[in-house]
Design a protein around this motif. Sequence first.
Motif, PDB file in Angstrom:
ATOM      1  N   ASP A  24      41.424 -21.782  50.029  1.00  0.00           N
ATOM      2  CA  ASP A  24      41.574 -22.037  51.683  1.00  0.00           C
ATOM      3  C   ASP A  24      42.863 -22.836  51.635  1.00  0.00           C
ATOM      4  O   ASP A  24      43.562 -22.684  52.644  1.00  0.00           O
ATOM      5  CB  ASP A  24      40.281 -22.465  52.409  1.00  0.00           C
ATOM      6  N   PRO A  68      42.300 -15.687  51.940  1.00  0.00           N
ATOM      7  CA  PRO A  68      41.584 -16.996  51.668  1.00  0.00           C
ATOM      8  C   PRO A  68      40.455 -16.989  51.103  1.00  0.00           C
ATOM      9  O   PRO A  68      39.615 -15.871  51.597  1.00  0.00           O
ATOM     10  CB  PRO A  68      41.918 -18.055  53.010  1.00  0.00           C
ATOM     11  N   ILE A  80      37.258 -18.230  52.012  1.00  0.00           N
ATOM     12  CA  ILE A  80      36.195 -17.977  52.720  1.00  0.00           C
ATOM     13  C   ILE A  80      36.279 -16.322  53.423  1.00  0.00           C
ATOM     14  O   ILE A  80      35.306 -16.020  53.842  1.00  0.00           O
ATOM     15  CB  ILE A  80      36.223 -18.852  54.041  1.00  0.00           C
ATOM     16  N   ASP A  81      37.553 -16.154  53.505  1.00  0.00           N
ATOM     17  CA  ASP A  81      37.485 -14.426  53.952  1.00  0.00           C
ATOM     18  C   ASP A  81      37.279 -13.618  53.135  1.00  0.00           C
ATOM     19  O   ASP A  81      36.355 -12.521  53.268  1.00  0.00           O
ATOM     20  CB  ASP A  81      38.983 -14.101  54.258  1.00  0.00           C
ATOM     21  N   GLY A 107      43.051 -14.606  57.168  1.00  0.00           N
ATOM     22  CA  GLY A 107      42.761 -15.898  57.619  1.00  0.00           C
ATOM     23  C   GLY A 107      41.836 -15.977  58.987  1.00  0.00           C
ATOM     24  O   GLY A 107      41.455 -16.943  59.456  1.00  0.00           O
ATOM     25  N   LEU A 116      38.804 -17.649  58.289  1.00  0.00           N
ATOM     26  CA  LEU A 116      38.904 -19.187  58.309  1.00  0.00           C
ATOM     27  C   LEU A 116      39.150 -19.812  59.377  1.00  0.00           C
ATOM     28  O   LEU A 116      38.493 -21.013  59.615  1.00  0.00           O
ATOM     29  CB  LEU A 116      40.244 -19.236  57.239  1.00  0.00           C
ATOM     30  N   GLN A 117      39.904 -19.183  60.323  1.00  0.00           N
ATOM     31  CA  GLN A 117      40.116 -19.877  61.558  1.00  0.00           C
ATOM     32  C   GLN A 117      38.861 -19.956  62.490  1.00  0.00           C
ATOM     33  O   GLN A 117      38.830 -20.761  63.472  1.00  0.00           O
ATOM     34  CB  GLN A 117      41.108 -19.136  62.593  1.00  0.00           C
ATOM     35  N   THR A 138      35.578 -20.257  61.359  1.00  0.00           N
ATOM     36  CA  THR A 138      34.568 -20.630  60.686  1.00  0.00           C
ATOM     37  C   THR A 138      33.793 -21.768  61.506  1.00  0.00           C
ATOM     38  O   THR A 138      34.348 -22.797  61.734  1.00  0.00           O
ATOM     39  CB  THR A 138      34.835 -21.404  59.183  1.00  0.00           C
ATOM     40  N   ASN A 192      30.399 -15.991  61.610  1.00  0.00           N
ATOM     41  CA  ASN A 192      31.764 -15.348  61.890  1.00  0.00           C
ATOM     42  C   ASN A 192      31.685 -14.130  62.133  1.00  0.00           C
ATOM     43  O   ASN A 192      32.863 -13.641  62.635  1.00  0.00           O
ATOM     44  CB  ASN A 192      31.987 -15.237  59.985  1.00  0.00           C
TER      45      ASN A 192
END
Length: 304
Positions: A214, A250, A252-253, A281, A284-285, A287, A301
Motif C-alpha cells: 500500500d 496495492p 489491500i486491493d 487503489g 485502498l481509498q 477502506t 469495502n
Amino acid sequence: MSSPRRSPRRNRSTKLQRPLLPLYLNNRWRRQYIDFGHCRISKCTNRLQTADAEQLMELRTHGLSFVALAITAGATAAGAMRTSKEHDVIDYINTAADIGLNVNDDVNGVSSVELASYHGMHLVLILLLDLGCPLNKAGCRSNAVVAAVRNGQHTALDIILSKRRADASRVIQDAIKAFSDTGFYFSPLMIAIRKGDAASVQLLVSYGLAMMSDFDFVKIRKSIDNVLRDCYASISNVSHWCGTLHWSFPKIDRETLNWLWHTELLPCEIWRRVFSYISRGWFLQHTPSLGSDESEVLQSNIIS
C-alpha cells in the motif's frame, strides 16, 4: 581579471562517501587503501598473499578483507580496461577466500555484494553469490536487489533473482516489515517505477517478486500507468483491473479481490467482468478506519 573559479566546498555528506582509513590497522594494511585508491589491485593481491599469520589475524579480528574496496577500485575502470580490472578483482577475492577472510566486508555501510550489483560487475557478483554471501549484510541498510535496480543493472538483477530467488523474496519482505521500526524503506519495485525502468519491473514480475505494498502505491500512483504501458503495450486500459495486472494493485486491493473471487458467489467470468470496472487503489481509498474486524472491513469495502 576575474579570479579563478573555486572548487565547490566539500560538505559533510560528501566526506562520508569516501572510504575511511581505520587508524587501528598497521602500515601494511593502510597501504592497501592507498593502492586501491590508485586501482593497483594486483599489487594489493600480492600483499595479501605474502602476509604472515599475525598480519592476517589482524584482518580476521576486524572482519576485513578489503574486497569492497577492490570492487570500488575495479568499477572506476572503463572500456577494455574494465574487463581486465574485473579479473584482477576476481583474483583478489579468490585469494581472500582461500586464506579465510570475510569476502563480504563493506565500505561506508555498503557490502561487497551490493557494490558488485550496483556497478554491474557480473563475474564478481556470481563469484560472491557462489561463495555464499548474503544479499543483505547485517548492519547495512540496503541490499543487492535494490542496488541493481537503483543503477539500472538489469543483468545483475537477473543474476540475483535467478540464483537467489528465495533470498531476494525474503529481503524484499523484510524491508517492508522493518519500515515501521527503522524509518528506512527500500522497495525495488517502487524505485523501478519511479525511475520509469520498465525492464526492472518486468524482471521482478517474471520472478514473482513484484510485491506492491500500500505504501508503494501511494508513492508511485502518478507514474505507474506510464510504466505499465511500456510493459504491456497490448492492454488498452492499464488503470483498471485485469488478471495480468493483478500484481500492480496495492495489497489491500489484491486481498479484497482475492477474497471476493474465492467466495464463489458468482461464476469466474462474471467476476472478471465486474473486476474490470475497478480502478487501481479503489479499495485502498475506501477502506474503513483501522481497528475494525477483518470481515467487517471486507464487507464495508463492497457495500459502502
